[in-house]
Design an enzyme around this catalytic site. Structure first.
Site, PDB file in Angstrom:
ATOM      1  N   ARG A 199      81.451  74.750  34.905  1.00 34.05           N
ATOM      2  CA  ARG A 199      82.837  75.228  34.794  1.00 34.05           C
ATOM      3  C   ARG A 199      83.663  74.260  33.939  1.00 34.05           C
ATOM      4  O   ARG A 199      84.520  74.683  33.163  1.00 34.05           O
ATOM      5  CB  ARG A 199      83.462  75.386  36.190  1.00 34.05           C
ATOM      6  CG  ARG A 199      82.873  76.579  36.941  1.00 34.05           C
ATOM      7  CD  ARG A 199      83.184  76.522  38.422  1.00 34.05           C
ATOM      8  NE  ARG A 199      84.574  76.756  38.723  1.00 34.05           N
ATOM      9  CZ  ARG A 199      85.167  76.379  39.861  1.00 34.05           C
ATOM     10  NH1 ARG A 199      84.486  75.749  40.791  1.00 34.05           N
ATOM     11  NH2 ARG A 199      86.441  76.637  40.062  1.00 34.05           N
ATOM     12  N   ARG A 208      92.551  81.993  29.896  1.00 35.58           N
ATOM     13  CA  ARG A 208      91.510  80.972  29.896  1.00 35.58           C
ATOM     14  C   ARG A 208      90.868  80.835  28.526  1.00 35.58           C
ATOM     15  O   ARG A 208      89.877  80.115  28.388  1.00 35.58           O
ATOM     16  CB  ARG A 208      90.448  81.385  30.900  1.00 35.58           C
ATOM     17  CG  ARG A 208      90.387  80.458  32.132  1.00 35.58           C
ATOM     18  CD  ARG A 208      89.344  80.994  33.037  1.00 35.58           C
ATOM     19  NE  ARG A 208      88.857  80.094  34.022  1.00 35.58           N
ATOM     20  CZ  ARG A 208      89.269  80.034  35.283  1.00 35.58           C
ATOM     21  NH1 ARG A 208      90.281  80.758  35.678  1.00 35.58           N
ATOM     22  NH2 ARG A 208      88.669  79.243  36.130  1.00 35.58           N
ATOM     23  N   ARG A 227      86.074  70.202  48.724  1.00 36.09           N
ATOM     24  CA  ARG A 227      86.954  71.349  48.967  1.00 36.09           C
ATOM     25  C   ARG A 227      86.275  72.332  49.923  1.00 36.09           C
ATOM     26  O   ARG A 227      85.094  72.624  49.776  1.00 36.09           O
ATOM     27  CB  ARG A 227      87.259  72.043  47.636  1.00 36.09           C
ATOM     28  CG  ARG A 227      88.128  73.281  47.788  1.00 36.09           C
ATOM     29  CD  ARG A 227      88.904  73.569  46.536  1.00 36.09           C
ATOM     30  NE  ARG A 227      88.156  74.350  45.562  1.00 36.09           N
ATOM     31  CZ  ARG A 227      88.717  74.825  44.446  1.00 36.09           C
ATOM     32  NH1 ARG A 227      89.971  74.577  44.158  1.00 36.09           N
ATOM     33  NH2 ARG A 227      87.983  75.520  43.598  1.00 36.09           N
ATOM     34  N   ARG A 254      82.716  76.915  48.505  1.00 39.12           N
ATOM     35  CA  ARG A 254      82.529  78.025  47.553  1.00 39.12           C
ATOM     36  C   ARG A 254      81.263  77.777  46.750  1.00 39.12           C
ATOM     37  O   ARG A 254      80.995  76.642  46.349  1.00 39.12           O
ATOM     38  CB  ARG A 254      83.722  78.068  46.578  1.00 39.12           C
ATOM     39  CG  ARG A 254      84.802  79.032  46.983  1.00 39.12           C
ATOM     40  CD  ARG A 254      86.065  78.828  46.186  1.00 39.12           C
ATOM     41  NE  ARG A 254      85.890  78.874  44.736  1.00 39.12           N
ATOM     42  CZ  ARG A 254      86.902  78.765  43.860  1.00 39.12           C
ATOM     43  NH1 ARG A 254      88.143  78.609  44.293  1.00 39.12           N
ATOM     44  NH2 ARG A 254      86.678  78.806  42.560  1.00 39.12           N
ATOM     45  N   LYS A 275      95.755  73.580  40.349  1.00 37.84           N
ATOM     46  CA  LYS A 275      96.568  74.725  39.906  1.00 37.84           C
ATOM     47  C   LYS A 275      96.952  75.612  41.088  1.00 37.84           C
ATOM     48  O   LYS A 275      98.085  76.051  41.193  1.00 37.84           O
ATOM     49  CB  LYS A 275      95.798  75.579  38.881  1.00 37.84           C
ATOM     50  CG  LYS A 275      95.437  74.864  37.601  1.00 37.84           C
ATOM     51  CD  LYS A 275      94.863  75.829  36.559  1.00 37.84           C
ATOM     52  CE  LYS A 275      93.581  76.516  36.998  1.00 37.84           C
ATOM     53  NZ  LYS A 275      92.435  75.620  37.210  1.00 37.84           N
TER      54      LYS A 275
END
Ligand code: AMP
Length: 216
Positions: free
Chosen positions: A171, A88, A127, A160, A13
């Protein structure tokens, strides 16, 4: 044009919305980025949400809606926006509809990026993010020029906290239970566009663009 990008964490996204915002001159609004900025500045709000984010849970609606309202007010003059990471939940989508209605406007499309859970876990563990400028890299598909260093600002890159595998799984669970029902919400009004989010960034971008061009 007012677009929403839906999709699980790691579905692309952020990357896709940045490109869209450049090409179509839309203001990009990412609630995740706004919250991370509050955390890194150490504001009261940042302190309140830090633990929730580290656990991969959703921040309470009152906080998110306040952030979104102030951003939409600020960007009122812009030709449109692209929302990344908001809404969300169905409750947030209803609240967004109400805010936009007050402004005499509405959502034009909700683009949902579809990516398999195992692909996501793999993507997110590779990531790396810049804690200063927010640039995002991937060790496998988009590495920085120098290992561990941000190309744009020279800062050391980090994984992160919420990209660790355990948190990613939480998540994903939250996404499937709270956020995925939004697809039905937008399908009912004909606004949903489902896109295959797997494959190279450029390929996915072409699919997203074709979906947008079909709107016109
Ligand atoms: P993201 O960068 O969009 O994956 O967001 C990172 C984290 O910020 C999420 O795991 C949530 O804890 C929080 N967050 C971001 N956007 C929202 C939202 N619209 N509602 C609730 N929590 C959010």
């Amino acid at each position: 044009m007012r677009l929403i990008l839906l999709g699980p964490p790691g579905s692309g996204k952020g990357t896709q919305s940045e490109r869209l915002s450049d090409e179509y001159r839309l203001a990009r609004i990412s609630t995740g980025d706004m919250l991370r900025e509050e955390v890194s500045l150490g504001t009261e709000l940042g302190k309140e949400v830090k633990g929730i984010m580290e656990l991969g849970k959703l921040v309470p609606d009152e906080i998110i809606l306040e952030l979104i309202r102030s951003r939409l007010d600020r960007d009122e003059a812009s030709s449109g926006h692209i929302l990344d990471g908001f809404p969300r939940s169905v409750a947030q989508a209803r609240a967004l509809d109400a805010v936009l209605e007050e402004k005499g406007t509405r959502v034009d499309a909700a683009i949902a990026l579809e990516v398999d859970d195992e692909v996501i876990v793999k993507r997110l563990s590779g990531r790396r993010s810049c804690p200063v400028c927010g640039a995002v890299y991937n060790l496998l598909t988009a590495p920085p020029n120098t290992v561990g260093i941000c190309d744009l600002c020279g800062e050391a890159l980090i994984l992160r906290d919420d990209d660790r595998e355990e948190t990613v799984r939480e998540r994903l669970r939250v996404y499937r239970s709270e956020t995925e029902p939004l697809k039905e919400y937008y399908a009912k009004t004909g606004l949903l566009q489902e896109i295959d989010g797997e494959g190279a960034v450029d390929e996915v971008y072409e699919r997203v663009k074709s979906a947008i061009e079909r709107l016109n």
